[in-house]
Write an enzyme that holds these catalytic residues in place. Structure first.
Site, PDB file in Angstrom:
ATOM      1  CE1 TYR A   1      -7.038   3.257  -0.234  1.00  0.00           C
ATOM      2  CE2 TYR A   1      -4.638   3.374  -0.084  1.00  0.00           C
ATOM      3  CZ  TYR A   1      -5.787   2.760  -0.550  1.00  0.00           C
ATOM      4  OH  TYR A   1      -5.698   1.632  -1.320  1.00  0.00           O
TER       5      TYR A   1
ATOM      6  CD  GLU B   1      -3.042  -0.683  -0.105  1.00  0.00           C
ATOM      7  OE1 GLU B   1      -3.053   0.450  -0.597  1.00  0.00           O
ATOM      8  OE2 GLU B   1      -3.744  -1.614  -0.529  1.00  0.00           O
TER       9      GLU B   1
ATOM     10  CG  ASP C   1      -8.140   3.008  -4.574  1.00  0.00           C
ATOM     11  OD1 ASP C   1      -9.347   3.087  -4.916  1.00  0.00           O
ATOM     12  OD2 ASP C   1      -7.388   2.096  -4.969  1.00  0.00           O
TER      13      ASP C   1
END
Ligand code: SF4
Length: 396
Positions: free
Chosen positions: A145, A62, A163
């Site tokens: 996020y 990520e 996202d």
């Protein structure tokens, strides 16, 4: 409401419509998960069916995927995992090695934060990532996020992951006409209504995959979409127009010059300050970059091939690492960052006088330049200065 405080017909209808939309939101989970079971993308960081996702792997991928494409991240992810297979190993690596391994991936503050985060997980959390959004957000480099993605994918928390792909799907599903970025809070709230209580990690990844492979920026394949019967944009025929975006500000152009200094097969490089753009990376020394022309050379074309700089060149050469016979390489190096475009002039010189390595810089053998923590813009400078050695500077 009417003036008397009695619900009007419009209010009643809009409340009813909102309720119906919330129900249809939850209704998206089942068809989307069934679609994901058949069509999930195979990605190097993704757990196989029936496997538990490893928080270290989810976190590493990520962070790398922020502002970077899946195709670019793939080799870097594999390289990192091979070299540092768990968070303890990464925490124990010298920062310089982590920066070198990251070189070329861009947004270099991510690499510094990655290393700081690994150290924090290792020393403060006994090598285990926190399993809540709040706990994850307290770690270096983990924003809302990324925290939501790790919490949902690695720990099955009911966190809403939004996202760029998910933003697009949600904006279309609910036909949100407010332009981005102002629409972000509304999109997040609508996305929250979609999130189921079970299989939250799969659901998050299903939304990402839908955006990446079906609900694409251009020409979404609505006929293949598992939730097309719930989609307001499709019903209205507006899917190609959404999400709306506020007009972008034009990117300014900054200019500067840099100095490629050679000595016996070595080049003089210096390290950028830890904070700021390309923080902690190596660079070819040069002038500051700005929007004025003060670091731009005025070329005296009357000198033909031996184009000697004149005009403001004296000021430019004040930034050279040493006095030498600097020659301007024809052409410019161009590179685009998120917030500005950069044009660099490149001067080259060869010296016999050995500058003393220290805070000002260091001598790096040419054949080792590719393995150094040199950002992409500086690889371009190297290739421009020595076109014949260009491939030597390409990181593999
Ligand atoms: S129906 Fe079309 S626009 Fe709507 S979510 Fe599916 S792919 Fe996207």
């Amino acid at each position: 409401m009417t003036d008397e405080g009695i619900p009007s017909e419009d209010w009643y209808m809009s409340t009813k419509a909102k309720k119906a939309k919330e129900i249809s939101g939850k209704a998206a989970a089942a068809p989307l998960l069934a679609w994901y079971d058949k069509h999930a993308r195979v990605l190097p960081w993704r757990a196989q069916k029936g496997e538990r996702a490893d928080p270290y792997v989810v976190w590493l991928s990520e962070i790398m995927l922020q502002q970077t494409t899946v195709a670019t991240v793939g080799p870097y992810f594999k390289g990192f995992l091979k070299r540092w297979p768990n968070v303890e190993a990464l925490a124990g690596a010298p920062q310089e090695e982590v920066m070198k391994a990251w070189a070329g991936l861009g947004y270099y503050s991510r690499a510094r934060n990655l290393h700081a985060c690994a150290k924090a997980v290792s020393s403060v959390h006994g090598g285990k990532f926190p399993d809540t959004v709040e706990g994850l957000e307290r770690l270096p480099g983990i924003g809302p996020y990324t925290a939501a993605a790790i919490a949902a994918i690695a720990f099955g928390r009911a966190a809403t992951v939004v996202d760029g792909n998910v933003e697009r799907v949600v904006a279309r599903l609910f036909e949100i006409e407010t332009p981005l970025p102002a629409a972000k809070p509304e999109i997040r709230e609508k996305a929250r209504t979609l999130t189921p209580e079970a299989r939250t990690g799969d659901f998050a990844q299903a939304m990402m995959d839908l955006g990446a492979t079906v609900c694409t920026p251009r020409s979404p394949a609505c006929n293949r979409c598992p939730i097309n019967d719930l989609c307001d944009a499709r019903a209205a025929g507006t899917q190609d127009l959404l999400p709306a975006r506020a007009p972008k500000k034009p990117r300014p152009t900054r200019r500067g010059a840099c100095f490629w200094l050679m000595l016996d097969g070595h080049v003089w490089l210096r390290r950028r300050p830890d904070k700021g753009l390309l923080g902690g990376m190596l660079e070819v020394p040069g002038t500051p970059w700005d929007e004025r022309d003060c670091h731009r050379t005025v070329i005296d074309l009357s000198q033909g091939e031996n184009r000697a700089p004149r005009g403001v060149a004296g000021e430019v050469l004040d930034h050279a690492p040493m006095a030498a016979e600097w020659r301007l390489v024809p052409g410019l190096v161009e590179h685009t960052f998120t917030h500005f475009h950069l044009e660099l002039e490149v001067f080259t010189a060869t010296t016999r006088k050995k500058l003393i390595p220290g805070r000002e810089g260091m001598w790096v053998p040419l054949e080792e330049v590719a393995g150094e923590a040199l950002p992409t813009v500086m690889r371009k400078v190297a290739a421009h200065a020595m076109p014949e050695a260009g491939p030597l500077f390409v990181k593999r």
